[in-house]
Structure formats: structure tokens, C-alpha cells
Design an enzyme around this catalytic site. Structure first.
Site, PDB file in Angstrom:
ATOM      1  N   ARG A  51       0.759  -1.161  -0.043  1.00  0.00           N
ATOM      2  CA  ARG A  51      -0.072  -0.019  -0.077  1.00  0.00           C
ATOM      3  C   ARG A  51       1.018   1.388   0.192  1.00  0.00           C
ATOM      4  O   ARG A  51       1.996   1.145   0.034  1.00  0.00           O
ATOM      5  CB  ARG A  51      -1.177  -0.130   1.041  1.00  0.00           C
ATOM      6  CG  ARG A  51      -0.700  -0.383   2.451  1.00  0.00           C
ATOM      7  CD  ARG A  51       0.358   0.082   3.037  1.00  0.00           C
ATOM      8  NE  ARG A  51       0.193   1.640   3.485  1.00  0.00           N
ATOM      9  CZ  ARG A  51       1.106   2.387   3.224  1.00  0.00           C
ATOM     10  NH1 ARG A  51       2.401   2.082   3.228  1.00  0.00           N
ATOM     11  NH2 ARG A  51       1.069   3.814   3.457  1.00  0.00           N
ATOM     12  N   GLY A  52       0.313   2.446  -0.211  1.00  0.00           N
ATOM     13  CA  GLY A  52       1.065   3.587  -0.037  1.00  0.00           C
ATOM     14  C   GLY A  52       0.958   3.979  -1.838  1.00  0.00           C
ATOM     15  O   GLY A  52       1.530   3.052  -2.820  1.00  0.00           O
ATOM     16  N   ARG A  91      -7.909  -0.206  -6.481  1.00  0.00           N
ATOM     17  CA  ARG A  91      -8.045   0.792  -5.554  1.00  0.00           C
ATOM     18  C   ARG A  91      -8.282   2.292  -6.468  1.00  0.00           C
ATOM     19  O   ARG A  91      -7.592   2.252  -7.311  1.00  0.00           O
ATOM     20  CB  ARG A  91      -6.884   1.054  -4.835  1.00  0.00           C
ATOM     21  CG  ARG A  91      -6.628  -0.270  -3.706  1.00  0.00           C
ATOM     22  CD  ARG A  91      -5.712   0.103  -2.516  1.00  0.00           C
ATOM     23  NE  ARG A  91      -6.187   0.891  -1.486  1.00  0.00           N
ATOM     24  CZ  ARG A  91      -5.710   1.602  -0.673  1.00  0.00           C
ATOM     25  NH1 ARG A  91      -4.192   1.401  -0.658  1.00  0.00           N
ATOM     26  NH2 ARG A  91      -6.081   2.395   0.018  1.00  0.00           N
ATOM     27  N   GLN A 196      -1.569   3.188  10.007  1.00  0.00           N
ATOM     28  CA  GLN A 196      -0.401   3.051   9.229  1.00  0.00           C
ATOM     29  C   GLN A 196       0.711   3.799   9.975  1.00  0.00           C
ATOM     30  O   GLN A 196       2.050   3.627   9.565  1.00  0.00           O
ATOM     31  CB  GLN A 196      -0.607   3.625   7.821  1.00  0.00           C
ATOM     32  CG  GLN A 196      -1.475   2.895   6.832  1.00  0.00           C
ATOM     33  CD  GLN A 196      -2.967   3.290   6.687  1.00  0.00           C
ATOM     34  OE1 GLN A 196      -3.510   3.750   8.018  1.00  0.00           O
ATOM     35  NE2 GLN A 196      -3.305   3.091   5.770  1.00  0.00           N
ATOM     36  N   ASP A 237      -2.107  11.136  -2.272  1.00  0.00           N
ATOM     37  CA  ASP A 237      -2.470  10.095  -3.161  1.00  0.00           C
ATOM     38  C   ASP A 237      -2.803  10.596  -4.446  1.00  0.00           C
ATOM     39  O   ASP A 237      -2.511   9.789  -5.566  1.00  0.00           O
ATOM     40  CB  ASP A 237      -3.548   9.270  -2.559  1.00  0.00           C
ATOM     41  CG  ASP A 237      -2.942   8.687  -1.387  1.00  0.00           C
ATOM     42  OD1 ASP A 237      -2.622   7.383  -1.414  1.00  0.00           O
ATOM     43  OD2 ASP A 237      -3.002   9.160  -0.086  1.00  0.00           O
ATOM     44  N   ASN A 247      -5.481  13.155   0.333  1.00  0.00           N
ATOM     45  CA  ASN A 247      -4.327  12.226   1.284  1.00  0.00           C
ATOM     46  C   ASN A 247      -5.347  11.391   2.175  1.00  0.00           C
ATOM     47  O   ASN A 247      -6.362  11.694   2.434  1.00  0.00           O
ATOM     48  CB  ASN A 247      -3.084  12.970   1.587  1.00  0.00           C
ATOM     49  CG  ASN A 247      -2.095  12.111   2.387  1.00  0.00           C
ATOM     50  OD1 ASN A 247      -1.723  11.475   1.728  1.00  0.00           O
ATOM     51  ND2 ASN A 247      -1.726  12.508   3.601  1.00  0.00           N
ATOM     52  N   LYS A 248      -4.439  10.742   3.215  1.00  0.00           N
ATOM     53  CA  LYS A 248      -5.212  10.066   4.057  1.00  0.00           C
ATOM     54  C   LYS A 248      -5.868  10.572   4.919  1.00  0.00           C
ATOM     55  O   LYS A 248      -5.706  11.683   5.216  1.00  0.00           O
ATOM     56  CB  LYS A 248      -3.945   9.231   4.893  1.00  0.00           C
ATOM     57  CG  LYS A 248      -4.346   8.062   5.845  1.00  0.00           C
ATOM     58  CD  LYS A 248      -5.439   7.076   5.385  1.00  0.00           C
ATOM     59  CE  LYS A 248      -4.758   6.049   4.369  1.00  0.00           C
ATOM     60  NZ  LYS A 248      -5.673   5.364   3.641  1.00  0.00           N
TER      61      LYS A 248
HETATM   62  O1  MRU Z   1      -4.400   3.596   2.167  1.00  0.00           O
HETATM   63  P1  MRU Z   1      -3.115   3.658   1.913  1.00  0.00           P
HETATM   64  O2  MRU Z   1      -2.290   3.280   3.271  1.00  0.00           O
HETATM   65  O3  MRU Z   1      -2.545   3.005   0.860  1.00  0.00           O
HETATM   66  O4  MRU Z   1      -2.734   5.294   1.885  1.00  0.00           O
HETATM   67  C1  MRU Z   1      -1.969   5.787   1.183  1.00  0.00           C
HETATM   68  C2  MRU Z   1      -1.025   6.554   1.949  1.00  0.00           C
HETATM   69  O5  MRU Z   1      -0.017   5.848   2.337  1.00  0.00           O
HETATM   70  C3  MRU Z   1      -1.127   7.806   2.506  1.00  0.00           C
HETATM   71  O6  MRU Z   1      -2.175   8.446   2.304  1.00  0.00           O
HETATM   72  C4  MRU Z   1       0.157   8.697   2.103  1.00  0.00           C
HETATM   73  O7  MRU Z   1       0.127   9.715   3.114  1.00  0.00           O
HETATM   74  C5  MRU Z   1       0.450   9.143   0.942  1.00  0.00           C
HETATM   75  S1  MRU Z   1       1.090   7.846  -0.073  1.00  0.00           S
HETATM   76  C6  MRU Z   1       2.755   8.291  -0.419  1.00  0.00           C
END
Ligand code: MRU
Length: 367
Positions: A51-52, A91, A196, A237, A247-248
Site C-alpha cells: 500500500r501507499g 484501488r 499506518q 495520493d 491524502n489519508k
Molecule cells: O491507504 P493507503 O495506506 O494506501 O494510503 C496511502 C498513503 O499511504 C497515504 O495516504 C500517504 O500519505 C500518501 S502515499 C505516499
């Protein structure tokens, strides 16, 4: 990244097998998972074994290469196009995934024969992974100039090595500053519901020997109020053409806090995260994940067993949007491999269009 003295990438290709660091088992165990087919790799993205944004971009590029290697000689194109649809459906939010699928697919479509299609698919997937790791390293160098000795930073989710092929985005400047001998301290937001921050960012920082402490997400406001945060660095993201950042979940709250308290709010991201086809952030698809991620938690018992337990009443429903939107005016600067950018449409466009749109493949002269 170095784990127990050995260099690793988060995801890589060995023959036709995609290897990745198993992010379900961290921080309690370090293990490598094997994905034999493009379907296995797509499942790994969907279940967040990897992920990420940057890491799923790397994995998606390799999954496309696997599809090309698996495809029957007489139906290669239709096989990889079907694989592209499957991978795109894993995703919805991170732009890097679509960027990688599109680049490898284009290389395959432009190849003259099945043999050159397979060769170019692997080559482009490898180039994308290298580009991703290199961008992180450059973002680290560019961003570290913003971090003074003794800086107390806050970060959210995980935008480090594990969220990229290597280096990361938000954590890369911190790694650079630390390696340059500057003292940096990091408040790591837990990042409910999947944690995370607590599980992955804390583990990465501990591997690097960087001073940090994990906080409950709800503690952030109080730390700002007491003047204990000098800057916020997060990843992204997807970034729209006008500079809005998705972003998250929880990032927007931090941006509001930073603005209110006059603290710089930096967003670190490579070119592959910018999506100029989307005019503003409200048009970016936000993934809605299972309510179970809110109602259940998993952790290690004192006996060393991983256990999953429910934390809410069975009758209570839960909602789980995975990302939120931070409007461009809340961003102090973007930290990119092309330098620091103002959060304006013109500076984003200049950056994205000034850099190569795709890695080149042999014999390909298109832009
Ligand atoms: O849902 P995830 O863990 O895949 O989320 C993505 C992320 O890791 C974050 O939003 C992060 O801040 C940006 S990804 C480099």
C-alpha cells in the site's frame, strides 16, 4: 531502505514473480510475499499487502509486466488489456497506480511483436520503479533544506519507504536531514482506522534510528496549541491541477490546525501523483473501505499472538472514508523532485509538463 543491515526495495520483480514486503505483518514480523501472477499482484494491492501511492504504482507496473509475460502468443493485447482493467479496479484514489498501468500498457501497444511487447513491458515497469525510487531520493534532498537542526515535525499515515519503491515522499526529507547529522524529531500520528502511522511509520523511523513518538490522532490539536510542532509533512495520493490534495483521512484536520497556528504544511509528492486531467480535488474518487476496519482492531497479545478484536457495540454501524481533501490554499509548498512548488495551477503545470511524461522504451521516439 536498510532492514536488519540489508538493502531492500518495497516491491521488485524476480523473473516473473513480484516480491514485496508484507505490510500486513509489520511491525511485528518482517516477511517477503511472492506474487506469481498478475492476479496475485492485483490481489496484494487490493488487500493492502502492499500500500501507499508510490508502492502500489510500482506493484501495478510489475503486474502489467507479469500479464505480458503470461499472455498467450496469439492474444497478447487482449490479455494485457483485461489485466489493466483488473489492476485499475483494485484501488480508486492513488494516481500512481493509473500512471503505471497506462505507461506499461502504452509500451505494449506500441511494440511490434509479442517478444518485443514482453521485453518492453518489463523494461518500462523497471524504469517506473527506478524513477519512483529516484524521485523519493531527490524529494528527500530538496525537502531536507527546509528542516533546521532540532525541528519537531508531525506526519500522518505512512509516506515513507514502504509507501514507495524506496525512500518515500514525506519521510524522505527527514531521512536526508538525519543522515546529514541534523537532529529531527517526529510526532507520528497513529492514523486510525488502519494505523499506518503507528504500525509502519514508527517502524521505519525506528529502523533509521530517528527520534519519534506515536500519538493518538486526537492529540494533534493540543500539541499545536502548546507550540510543540514546527512543521507538518505529509504525502499525497492524488493532486488535482489546481493544487488540491487528496491524502489519508485526517490530513485535512492537520492542515486546518497548521493554518490556524501559523505552522508550515508541506506536501511531498513525485510527478506521478499529480493528475492534471482532474481540475479540482472534489472530482478525485475517494475510496470508501469496509466498516470492519473501524469496528475491529488487530494487535499482538503479551503471548506474541496476533489477535483481532471488536471495539464497538455489534449494533453500531461505522463509516470508513479512506482519504480526505485538503484545498490548495492550505499547502505552504509542494516538495517534488523538480524542487519546491507554490500551490498554484501554473507552477504545477510547469513542473508536470517540464519533466518527461513517460520513460522511453527502445526505438520509441514519442513523448
Ligand atoms: O491507504 P493507503 O495506506 O494506501 O494510503 C496511502 C498513503 O499511504 C497515504 O495516504 C500517504 O500519505 C500518501 S502515499 C505516499
Amino acid at each position: 531502505m536498510r532492514v536488519n543491515g540489508k538493502e531492500y526495495r518495497t516491491v521488485w520483480l524476480e523473473g516473473s514473480t513480484v516480491k514485496l514486503i508484507d505490510q500486513h505483518r509489520l511491525p511485528h514480523a518482517f516477511a517477503i510475499a511472492d506474487c506469481q501472477t498478475h492476479r496475485d499482484t492485483a490481489r496484494a494491492i487490493q488487500t493492502m499487502l502492499v500500500r501507499g501511492a508510490g508502492a502500489i504504482g510500482g506493484a501495478a507496473g510489475y503486474a502489467m509486466a507479469q500479464a505480458a509475460l503470461e499472455a498467450p502468443q496469439d492474444a497478447l493485447l487482449s490479455y494485457v488489456e483485461e489485466a489493466a482493467s483488473l489492476i485499475r479496479a483494485t484501488r480508486p484514489t492513488a494516481h500512481d497506480l493509473f500512471y503505471a498501468v497506462d505507461h506499461v500498457l502504452r509500451a505494449i501497444q506500441q511494440a511490434g511483436t509479442p517478444a518485443t511487447a514482453r521485453r518492453d513491458a518489463v523494461r518500462v515497469a523497471e524504469q517506473l520503479a527506478d524513477e519512483n525510487a529516484k524521485a523519493g531520493e531527490t524529494i528527500g534532498r530538496v525537502g531536507s533544506a527546509l528542516l533546521r537542526d532540532g525541528a519537531r515535525l508531525m506526519t500522518h499515515c505512512n509516506a515513507g519507504w514502504l509507501a514507495f519503491v524506496d525512500w518515500g515522499s514525506a519521510l524522505a526529507p527527514i531521512y536526508h536531514a538525519h543522515r546529514a547529522g541534523r537532529a529531527v524529531f517526529v510526532y507520528v500520528n497513529e492514523t486510525r482506522p488502519r494505523s499506518q502511522g503507528a504500525k509502519l511509520t514508527a517502524w521505519e523511523l525506528a529502523q533509521e534510528g530517528i527520534d519519534h513518538t506515536v500519538i493518538a490522532d486526537t492529540a494533534a490539536g493540543s500539541l499545536f496549541q502548546r507550540g510543540q510542532v514546527d512543521g507538518v509533512i505529509v504525502g499525497a495520493d492524488r493532486i488535482a491541477a489546481n493544487g488540491d490534495v487528496v491524502n489519508k483521512i485526517g490530513t485535512y484536520t492537520l492542515a486546518l490546525l497548521a493554518k490556524h497556528h501559523g505552522v508550515p504544511f508541506y506536501v511531498a509528492a513525485p510527478r506521478s501523483t499529480f493528475d492534471l486531467s482532474i481540475p479540482e480535488g472534489s472530482k478525485i474518487p475517494i475510496e470508501e473501505r469496509s466498516a470492519d476496519e473501524v469496528t475491529w482492531v488487530t494487535g499482538l497479545t503479551p503471548q506474541g499472538r496476533l489477535e483481532r478484536v471488536r471495539i464497538t457495540p455489534e449494533a453500531s454501524p461505522a463509516k470508513n472514508p479512506a482519504f480526505d481533501l485538503t484545498p490548495a490554499p492550505f499547502v505552504t509548498r509542494f516538495i517534488t523532485e523538480g524542487g519546491l512548488l507554490d500551490p498554484t495551477a501554473s507552477s504545477l503545470r510547469a513542473f508536470v509538463t517540464a519533466t518527461p511524461a513517460r520513460p522511453t522504451v527502445a526505438g520509441d521516439s514519442s513523448s
